[in-house]
Design a protein around this motif. Structure first.
Motif, PDB file in Angstrom:
ATOM      1  N   PHE A 128       5.500 -56.392  53.077  1.00 50.47           N
ATOM      2  CA  PHE A 128       6.360 -56.356  54.273  1.00 50.47           C
ATOM      3  C   PHE A 128       6.351 -57.740  54.905  1.00 50.47           C
ATOM      4  N   LYS A 129       7.289 -57.950  55.779  1.00 52.07           N
ATOM      5  CA  LYS A 129       7.362 -59.191  56.558  1.00 52.07           C
ATOM      6  C   LYS A 129       7.849 -58.851  57.946  1.00 52.07           C
ATOM      7  N   ILE A 130       7.147 -59.343  58.957  1.00 51.60           N
ATOM      8  CA  ILE A 130       7.546 -59.098  60.335  1.00 51.60           C
ATOM      9  C   ILE A 130       7.743 -60.435  61.041  1.00 51.60           C
ATOM     10  N   VAL A 131       8.761 -60.485  61.898  1.00 51.72           N
ATOM     11  CA  VAL A 131       9.075 -61.703  62.651  1.00 51.72           C
ATOM     12  C   VAL A 131       9.293 -61.310  64.112  1.00 51.72           C
ATOM     13  N   PRO A 132       9.175 -62.261  65.019  1.00 50.39           N
ATOM     14  CA  PRO A 132       9.255 -61.917  66.449  1.00 50.39           C
ATOM     15  C   PRO A 132      10.613 -61.383  66.876  1.00 50.39           C
ATOM     16  N   ASP A 133      10.575 -60.628  67.964  1.00 44.48           N
ATOM     17  CA  ASP A 133      11.783 -60.140  68.628  1.00 44.48           C
ATOM     18  C   ASP A 133      11.510 -60.239  70.124  1.00 44.48           C
ATOM     19  N   PHE A 134      12.305 -61.037  70.820  1.00 41.33           N
ATOM     20  CA  PHE A 134      11.995 -61.361  72.205  1.00 41.33           C
ATOM     21  C   PHE A 134      12.794 -60.492  73.176  1.00 41.33           C
ATOM     22  N   PRO A 135      12.183 -60.088  74.295  1.00 39.33           N
ATOM     23  CA  PRO A 135      12.879 -59.215  75.255  1.00 39.33           C
ATOM     24  C   PRO A 135      14.081 -59.872  75.912  1.00 39.33           C
ATOM     25  N   THR A 136      14.127 -61.212  75.916  1.00 40.17           N
ATOM     26  CA  THR A 136      15.261 -61.903  76.527  1.00 40.17           C
ATOM     27  C   THR A 136      16.417 -62.086  75.552  1.00 40.17           C
ATOM     28  N   GLY A 137      16.254 -61.639  74.310  1.00 41.68           N
ATOM     29  CA  GLY A 137      17.322 -61.777  73.320  1.00 41.68           C
ATOM     30  C   GLY A 137      17.384 -63.190  72.780  1.00 41.68           C
ATOM     31  N   GLY A 138      18.597 -63.753  72.758  1.00 48.99           N
ATOM     32  CA  GLY A 138      18.786 -65.097  72.246  1.00 48.99           C
ATOM     33  C   GLY A 138      18.847 -65.137  70.734  1.00 48.99           C
ATOM     34  N   ILE A 139      18.728 -66.331  70.194  1.00 47.80           N
ATOM     35  CA  ILE A 139      18.785 -66.565  68.752  1.00 47.80           C
ATOM     36  C   ILE A 139      17.487 -67.254  68.349  1.00 47.80           C
ATOM     37  N   ALA A 140      16.943 -66.900  67.201  1.00 49.66           N
ATOM     38  CA  ALA A 140      15.668 -67.480  66.771  1.00 49.66           C
ATOM     39  C   ALA A 140      15.748 -67.910  65.317  1.00 49.66           C
ATOM     40  N   ASP A 141      15.119 -69.045  65.043  1.00 47.14           N
ATOM     41  CA  ASP A 141      14.934 -69.533  63.673  1.00 47.14           C
ATOM     42  C   ASP A 141      13.455 -69.384  63.345  1.00 47.14           C
ATOM     43  N   VAL A 142      13.147 -68.426  62.464  1.00 43.50           N
ATOM     44  CA  VAL A 142      11.751 -68.113  62.149  1.00 43.50           C
ATOM     45  C   VAL A 142      11.353 -68.629  60.763  1.00 43.50           C
ATOM     46  N   SER A 143      12.128 -69.581  60.253  1.00 44.35           N
ATOM     47  CA  SER A 143      11.848 -70.082  58.900  1.00 44.35           C
ATOM     48  C   SER A 143      10.503 -70.801  58.819  1.00 44.35           C
ATOM     49  N   ASP A 144       9.992 -71.264  59.971  1.00 42.17           N
ATOM     50  CA  ASP A 144       8.702 -71.965  59.986  1.00 42.17           C
ATOM     51  C   ASP A 144       7.659 -71.158  60.768  1.00 42.17           C
ATOM     52  N   TYR A 145       7.812 -69.848  60.797  1.00 38.07           N
ATOM     53  CA  TYR A 145       6.914 -68.992  61.589  1.00 38.07           C
ATOM     54  C   TYR A 145       5.493 -68.969  61.031  1.00 38.07           C
ATOM     55  N   LYS A 146       5.383 -69.066  59.716  1.00 41.82           N
ATOM     56  CA  LYS A 146       4.085 -69.099  59.026  1.00 41.82           C
ATOM     57  C   LYS A 146       3.202 -67.904  59.393  1.00 41.82           C
ATOM     58  N   ASP A 147       3.838 -66.746  59.516  1.00 41.80           N
ATOM     59  CA  ASP A 147       3.122 -65.488  59.753  1.00 41.80           C
ATOM     60  C   ASP A 147       2.351 -65.510  61.079  1.00 41.80           C
ATOM     61  N   GLY A 148       2.807 -66.332  62.030  1.00 38.05           N
ATOM     62  CA  GLY A 148       2.162 -66.367  63.334  1.00 38.05           C
ATOM     63  C   GLY A 148       0.839 -67.087  63.373  1.00 38.05           C
TER      64      GLY A 148
ATOM     65  N   THR B  76      24.932 -69.575  56.565  1.00 36.79           N
ATOM     66  CA  THR B  76      23.656 -69.249  57.202  1.00 36.79           C
ATOM     67  C   THR B  76      23.583 -69.809  58.612  1.00 36.79           C
ATOM     68  N   VAL B  77      23.979 -71.078  58.765  1.00 40.64           N
ATOM     69  CA  VAL B  77      23.927 -71.708  60.091  1.00 40.64           C
ATOM     70  C   VAL B  77      25.297 -71.799  60.737  1.00 40.64           C
ATOM     71  N   LYS B  78      26.344 -71.337  60.027  1.00 36.60           N
ATOM     72  CA  LYS B  78      27.712 -71.338  60.545  1.00 36.60           C
ATOM     73  C   LYS B  78      28.187 -72.747  60.891  1.00 36.60           C
ATOM     74  N   ARG B  79      27.873 -73.718  60.012  1.00 30.26           N
ATOM     75  CA  ARG B  79      28.278 -75.094  60.277  1.00 30.26           C
ATOM     76  C   ARG B  79      28.793 -75.767  59.010  1.00 30.26           C
ATOM     77  N   LEU B  80      29.601 -76.808  59.202  1.00 29.10           N
ATOM     78  CA  LEU B  80      30.058 -77.629  58.097  1.00 29.10           C
ATOM     79  C   LEU B  80      28.980 -78.644  57.745  1.00 29.10           C
TER      80      LEU B  80
ATOM     81  N   LEU C 177      18.507 -63.344  64.322  1.00 27.14           N
ATOM     82  CA  LEU C 177      17.816 -64.292  63.441  1.00 27.14           C
ATOM     83  C   LEU C 177      18.840 -65.170  62.743  1.00 27.14           C
ATOM     84  N   ARG C 178      18.567 -66.463  62.745  1.00 22.97           N
ATOM     85  CA  ARG C 178      19.494 -67.398  62.126  1.00 22.97           C
ATOM     86  C   ARG C 178      18.730 -68.676  61.791  1.00 22.97           C
ATOM     87  N   ILE C 179      19.148 -69.366  60.764  1.00 27.68           N
ATOM     88  CA  ILE C 179      18.568 -70.667  60.454  1.00 27.68           C
ATOM     89  C   ILE C 179      19.357 -71.720  61.204  1.00 27.68           C
ATOM     90  N   PHE C 180      18.657 -72.538  62.001  1.00 31.61           N
ATOM     91  CA  PHE C 180      19.321 -73.523  62.831  1.00 31.61           C
ATOM     92  C   PHE C 180      19.602 -74.800  62.041  1.00 31.61           C
TER      93      PHE C 180
END
Length: 882
Positions: free
Chosen positions: A204-224, A676-680, A476-479
């Motif tokens: 399994f893999k778990i990543v953060p979810d924040f109460p304020t919402g927003g957008i997060a890039d967890v590619s460097d989370y390193k399992d916390g 992934t990042v919605k950019r050119l 979740l998105r890669i920035f």
């Protein structure tokens, strides 16, 4: 006398030495005790239940006071002070933090706002009670290990028997002595899913979810773990060309701190805004109004680069295990929590099984005691020992099937049965009760034998009962990395004094160069062939006779510098073309052959690699027959800035004149779209959109029926629901089928975009109209699947060639009705083949000028490297007279 002084000094030294040792010993004992206390009893949560001591004591006190009704928070705080020796303020603040997480406490009143940062009302005004979830997962007195409170008057739990990965759901922050902890919050439902996967032996893999919402890039989370990082961004949408809306904010910020950071960036000139409106209530809404002619896309990037609209959060998973601080990743925390939950469930079942077996044991004894009238055996007994002995003797022939021996305590319980119960005893009901208990015992035994499946069902029930409304809030998105120099507002003017060799923002009486910002770098070239890149400042000396000044773009491979220089005082003239992609700031680079008195004869900076044609005029010296010839920079290969170059002539050059503006010698720029990042990008990530020259544009069609074209700038953001994104071919028609709600029919239209700078809607304005399919193929094909009507056979599917169905009309035309029949579905099929006409090729023979044919071998230009391309752009030239 000297001996006495020496003795006194030695005695003083020894005294100071003794005092120093005593202080060291005190610090060694006291400080370590204090540090251990802060780590274990205040700042760091325990792995077993995920609580710090103050949080655990609050939840225990709420259970003490729980009667199903709300209690004043002040009352709960006061009750908690029986267990927590640190005052009411720390207890109240901790309780508000738990309540704001909306998981364990059912709140009533003003508990503050995590979005705006507003504080909660005073404890006497707000109320709380335990949530149903807390009552189900937090408490089990039969499993709880107890200890004395700090004053020895009360019993408090060592750890609460929490049957859920609560630490990961709520998160935790704390600063202790010599270490800290920061466990980020995770999604409720995702934690349950991960626990189930762990129980079943899956990864399994778990990543953060924040109460304020927003957008997060967890590619460097390193399992916390330590060294990890989560980038969080606000969710910013474009309302119109002059308005941006922030609807979700990054974790760790509030609307107040976010707005303050935006205003500060505006004051420093990093961004440019007109005004801000804060309409935040239950949900975030911050409106940013922009001045005219300010790019919304560029402003969004600038907000991420210079304000708290983007933050970086560093996790640090430190928990208490066996009275020691241990650093763990979130996956390890979840595994241990899930295994602990499994063990708690097992122990609960074992306790339940024991209780059921005890109930069955006594129910069986009671039936034997009454059914066999053993109670009559005690009528003649005069002592208590005789009564016990008589009952024991009477039971012996009937207790062989029981699961354990009969104890004196069992017999005492039998003597306590009332006569009324004996007289109304129903053998059938008693047997039914025993059989029911046997059924429950078998069920619990089955659950114990299949404890993993039981735990999985337990987690599924938690998700079913409490998971609704707890969907993921953070997207979740890669920035993409935003370069500050590309998005900063250039609100400062740069000036140059060419003759004296100074550049800066304070030289207002000298020549204006360009707008700049205080984080820009400036590239400068001087007439003696030197180059330097330096940071924008008020006044900086570069070198006398500056010939070119511009904002330096790092890694810029498209700006090409064309240069002709004389090598030394009377040497050969050389030509070179080069790009400047990377440098060391404030270092002087020599672009000539490093001979004294070298001089630049011609220089131009070309933003798109343009290659002009120049005329070289020589001085009349000796027997030179050809005093004038042309040089085409397109025939010079682009190389590094350190190359010597190709010889132009060995004779003295009088001057060089621009003869013809050039076209780009660079290849068309290949542009990709990274979904992934919605950019050119130009780095090859994602889908290739094509090769783009100077005037080429992108075609964008959105799901709401809007078509537009834009220049392919890399800062453009693509947050809309795009259905078409490709290189725009102006003469290629767009075909669309849409539902016209007012007429309740499907319509077909084909159109061209006549105004590329205008965004236009090509379906009707009715709010219920919608785009069904759209195609940019030359010969698109569609399939109509009709609806079956009662009493009739369903009409067979029909294929339609849209190019034959309707001719190309204006973008605002209604179009033709597709069919009058009821349609079930419309499918876009593979298009018919289309052959692109080949452009006519013309043979062009380049004739050598007549006077050049008569030139001697010594006068010929020694050019060996040739490079050709077909991209056009404007050139910037500088002419120099010798």
């Amino acid at each position: 006398m000297e001996e006495n002084q020496e003795g006194a000094q030695e005695e003083q030294f020894n005294t100071n030495k003794e005092e120093l040792i005593k202080v060291t010993g005190m610090y060694k004992d006291w400080f370590l005790d204090y540090a251990s206390y802060v780590i274990l009893e205040r700042a760091v949560p325990a792995i077993e239940d995920g609580f710090k001591p103050v949080q655990r004591r609050i939840m225990h006190s709420m259970k003490d006071l729980d009667d199903g009704r709300y209690n004043k928070v002040a009352n709960i705080v006061g009750h908690t002070m029986q267990y927590h020796p640190h005052g009411d303020a720390s207890i109240g603040d901790a309780m508000v933090q738990i309540g704001q997480k909306d998981l364990l406490i059912d709140t009533q009143g003003n508990w503050g706002n995590i979005l705006t940062g507003d504080r909660a009302a005073a404890p006497r005004y707000i109320e709380a009670r335990l949530s149903k979830f807390a009552l189900e997962v937090l408490y089990s007195p039969k499993l709880t290990e107890w200890q004395l409170s700090y004053d020895g008057r009360k019993q408090e739990p060592v750890n609460l028997p929490v049957k859920f990965p609560l630490l990961l759901a709520q998160g935790a922050e704390g600063i202790a002595v010599g270490l800290s902890t920061r466990v980020l919050p995770h999604n409720f439902n995702e934690l349950i899913d991960a626990s189930i996967r762990h129980l079943r032996g899956k990864s399994f893999k778990i990543v953060p979810d924040f109460p304020t919402g927003g957008i997060a890039d967890v590619s460097d989370y390193k399992d916390g773990k330590r060294g990890g990082r989560v980038r969080v961004r606000a969710k910013i949408n474009q309302v119109d060309k002059n308005t941006l809306a922030i609807t979700e904010i990054p974790f760790g910020t509030t609307t107040t701190s976010l707005i303050d950071s935006i205003l500060k960036a505006n004051d420093k000139g990093k961004i440019k805004i007109k005004r801000i409106e804060d309409n935040t209530a239950a949900e975030v809404e911050i409106l940013i109004h922009l001045p005219n002619n300010i790019s919304p896309d560029k402003t969004i990037d600038a907000l991420y680069a210079f304000t708290q609209c983007e933050n970086s959060v560093s996790p640090l998973g430190c928990v208490i295990i066996d009275h020691k601080p241990i650093f763990l990743g979130v996956s390890d925390v979840l595994r241990q929590s899930t295994d602990h939950t499994l063990e708690l469930l097992r122990r609960e079942l074992e306790i339940k099984l024991h209780e059921l077996q005890e109930q069955w044991h006594f129910a069986s004894l009671e039936r034997i005691f009454i059914e066999n009238r053993i109670y009559r055996d005690i009528e003649e007994e005069e002592t208590w020992e005789g009564v016990i002995s008589a009952i024991d003797k009477g039971l012996q022939p009937h207790v062989k099937h029981l699961i354990r021996e009969v104890t004196e305590e069992d017999i005492v319980r039998l003597t306590e049965i009332r006569i009324k119960r004996i007289s109304k005893f129903d053998i059938d009901k008693a047997q039914q009760k025993i059989e029911a208990l046997e059924g429950e015992i078998e069920q619990v035994k089955h659950q114990l034998d299949n404890i993993v499946d039981f735990a999985v069902d337990y987690f599924k029930k938690l998700k079913k009962d409490y998971g609704e409304g707890r969907e993921r809030k953070t997207e979740l998105r890669i920035f993409d990395d935003i370069e500050a120099t590309k998005v900063v507002i250039r609100n400062t003017k740069l000036y140059v004094n060419r003759k004296e060799g100074f550049i800066g923002t304070s030289l207002k009486k000298d020549e204006y160069v360009t707008d700049c910002s205080d984080i820009d770098d400036v590239i400068c070239f001087t007439a003696d062939g030197k180059m330097m890149v330096t940071k924008v400042d008020t006044k900086t000396f570069i070198g006398k006779d500056i010939i070119h000044v511009a904002i330096f773009k790092k890694k810029d491979k498209r700006t090409i510098y064309n240069m002709i220089y004389r090598d030394g005082k009377a040497g050969n003239s050389y030509v070179k073309r080069f790009a400047v992609t990377s440098i060391t700031r404030d270092r002087e680079y020599d672009l000539t052959n490093e001979k004294k008195d070298s001089k630049v004869l011609y220089f131009s900076a070309n933003p798109n690699g343009e290659a002009e044609v120049v005329t070289v005029l020589l001085r009349q010296v000796g027997s030179i027959r050809k005093l004038k010839f042309d040089l085409d920079f397109a025939e010079v290969m682009i190389k590094g800035r350190n190359v010597k170059g190709n010889i132009v002539t060995k004779y003295s050059v009088k001057r060089i004149e621009l003869k013809e503006e050039g076209v780009s010698t660079l290849k068309p720029r290949r542009i990709w779209f990274d979904d992934t990042v919605k950019r050119l990008n130009v780095d090859g990530r994602g889908e290739l959109l094509g090769e783009f020259r100077g005037d080429d544009r992108l075609l964008i069609i959105t799901q709401d029926g809007v078509a537009k074209t834009i220049k392919p700038e890399l800062i453009t953001r693509f947050d809309e629901e795009i259905v078409v994104l490709e290189k725009w071919i102006p003469k290629k028609p767009i075909s669309a089928i849409y539902w016209e709600s007012e007429k309740e029919r499907y319509y077909v239209k084909r159109f061209l975009i006549d105004n590329p700078d205008k965004e236009e809607k090509f379906i009707s304005e009715h709010p219920n109209s919608y785009l069904e399919i759209v195609s940019t193929d030359y010969y698109p094909m569609a399939e109509i699947v009709f609806t079956k009507t009662k009493g009739k056979d369903r009409r067979p599917n029909e294929e339609i060639n849209l190019e034959e169905f309707i001719s190309v009309k204006g973008i605002k035309a209604l179009g033709n009705q597709l069919t009058t029949e009821k349609v079930n579905q419309i499918n876009l099929l593979d298009p018919l083949p289309y052959e692109t006409p080949e452009p006519a090729q013309e043979e062009v023979e380049k004739e050598e000028p007549e006077e050049e044919k008569q030139t001697s071998e010594d006068d010929k230009i020694e050019l060996k490297d040739i490079r050709k391309a077909d991209t056009s752009s404007e050139s910037q030239t500088k002419l120099f007279d010798d």
